[in-house]
Scaffold this active site. Structure first.
Site, mmCIF file in Angstrom:
data_model
loop_
_atom_site.group_PDB
_atom_site.id
_atom_site.type_symbol
_atom_site.label_atom_id
_atom_site.label_comp_id
_atom_site.label_asym_id
_atom_site.label_seq_id
_atom_site.Cartn_x
_atom_site.Cartn_y
_atom_site.Cartn_z
ATOM 1 N N CYS A 139 4.010 3.649 -17.614
ATOM 2 C CA CYS A 139 3.311 2.502 -18.208
ATOM 3 C C CYS A 139 1.950 2.185 -17.627
ATOM 4 C CB CYS A 139 4.203 1.256 -18.112
ATOM 5 S SG CYS A 139 5.659 1.338 -19.167
ATOM 6 N N ALA A 152 0.844 -1.196 0.000
ATOM 7 C CA ALA A 152 0.000 0.000 0.000
ATOM 8 C C ALA A 152 0.881 1.247 0.000
ATOM 9 C CB ALA A 152 -0.913 0.005 1.214
#
Length: 429
Positions: A209, A201
């Protein structure tokens, strides 16, 4: 079988430069020429200071530059002399992770080569396979048709981005319930069907990308009349935007509901550690949201140049068509301690290892009190007891850090940003 002796790569950026440098390094009998219209970029590739930072890349380039690796602006000659031109002959998508690109190229999980199902296309596939077989086991070289190759690239990045957005959504739930997202991630990651990778997280994913490829997938689905599929993948982007806004809102809330005129030290500007790439970095958007509220940002990153930071924050969608505010609100420093001097809060946006080793007692003494740390990358978890003993108020992603919070009465005015605001409209790619 036709043998490739000369390769031309069009584009000397984050993909073309490292990829062809490694090919030249691993195939000394093949001459590789990387071309680009950007003259300053080519000059940098031919200098001691490469235009991009990647661990191990400088050593690879210097080992074969001038021998069988060349960087040039003479595009026409390079194409004319080449046996193979990257990006214009067949589909060979890359699966590189910035920060580990050289290792990924030398020890790839797989190499994917797609081409037309024609005699000429199959001939090109076999020729490129022969290049990679210099160092990649044949079992790791996959050949497909062009569509399968291109969709594999989009799907791979979409799945990785999805995992990050998924664990980030759980981080919000953890903060609301008292769970620790790191413990949750470890528990579910030990399930062999799920695995532990990309369950970290943070303030959200960045880089060139993930967002681009997910949006390409969304656009493709919409164009092919698959609106439910498009909507599914759009949620990956929406959750990423939500996580960034949520983190910025948390900073504002903890600093007594206003950051106007307050100095905040922002540590890390690249989208991840071990790279100087800032494209779609969460730091850019968090900076925007804080600037929208009038915060004075002092930014430090060990690899990103000052000019790049100012350029990124001056873009119209970031500066609200007011680039002058960047010069008023942003200072780029070359020292993390200088950035933290007299700051109300320290905000970690990139997981550079050096941030674990800073002298936080020294930093605390020079900050305004109460002094806050907002750890958007969970790099200081092991230091929480020490930091609290020093006197820091700590806020992190996906966890409530137990401590006596300083009471305050929220101001009547709310910040102009809110985590519940709808994300910006998706871009068409």
């Amino acid at each position: 079988m036709f043998q490739i002796k000369k390769i031309c790569c069009i584009g000397a950026g984050y993909v073309g430069g490292p990829t062809c440098s490694v090919i030249a390094n691993m195939c000394p009998e093949i001459t590789v020429t990387v071309v680009d219209v950007n003259e300053s970029r080519i000059k940098a590739w031919n200098s001691d200071t490469l235009p991009i930072y990647e661990p191990g890349l400088k050593e690879v380039v210097e080992s074969c530059r001038g021998r069988n690796l060349f960087f040039s602006t003479d595009i026409d000659s390079a194409i004319r002399d080449a046996d193979l031109v990257f990006i214009s002959v067949l589909s060979n998508p890359e699966f590189l992770a910035e920060g580990t690109a050289v290792r990924d190229l030398k020890e790839p999980d797989r190499v994917l080569i797609g081409g037309d199902e024609t005699a000429e296309g199959q001939r090109a596939i076999r020729a490129l396979c022969a290049v990679y077989e210099h160092w990649v086991p044949k079992a790791r070289i996959i050949t497909t048709n062009t569509w399968s190759s291109e969709l594999s690239k989009l799907a791979a990045n979409a799945f990785l981005a999805q995992r990050i957005s998924s664990i980030n959504s759980i981080s919000a739930l953890c903060e609301a319930t008292g769970a620790d997202v790191e413990e949750v991630a470890k528990a579910i990651g030990m399930d062999q069907r799920i695995g532990s990778k990309f369950l970290k997280a943070s303030v959200g994913f960045g880089g060139s990308c993930f967002q681009k490829d997910v949006l390409n997938l969304v656009y493709l689905c919409e164009a092919l009349n698959l609106p439910e599929v498009a909507s599914y993948w759009q949620q990956v982007i929406d959750m990423n935007e939500y996580q960034r806004r949520r983190f910025a809102c948390r900073i504002i809330d903890c600093l007594f509901n206003t950051v106007t005129g307050k100095k905040l030290a922002l540590l890390g500007f690249s989208f991840k550690k071990d790279t100087g790439d800032t494209r779609e970095s969460s730091s850019i958007y968090i900076s925007k949201y804080l600037m929208d509220e009038g915060a004075k940002l002092f930014i430090y990153d060990p690899k990103v140049l000052k000019e790049q930071i100012i350029h990124d924050l001056s873009q119209p969608n970031i500066s609200e068509d007011n680039p002058e505010r960047v010069s008023e609100l942003v200072t780029v420093t070359s020292d993390p301690y200088e950035a933290c001097q007299s700051a109300h809060a320290l905000v970690i946006c990139t997981e550079w290892d050096m941030f674990k080793e800073l002298d936080y007692e020294k930093i605390y003494k020079k900050m305004l009190k109460p002094a806050f740390i907002f750890d958007g990358r969970r790099v200081l978890d092991h230091l929480h007891p020490h930091l609290q003993n020093i006197g820091f108020q700590i806020e992190t992603i996906g966890k409530k850090v137990i401590a006596t919070r300083i009471p305050y009465t929220p101001a009547a005015a709310c910040p102009r940003i809110a985590a519940s605001e709808p994300p910006t409209k998706k871009a068409k790619v």
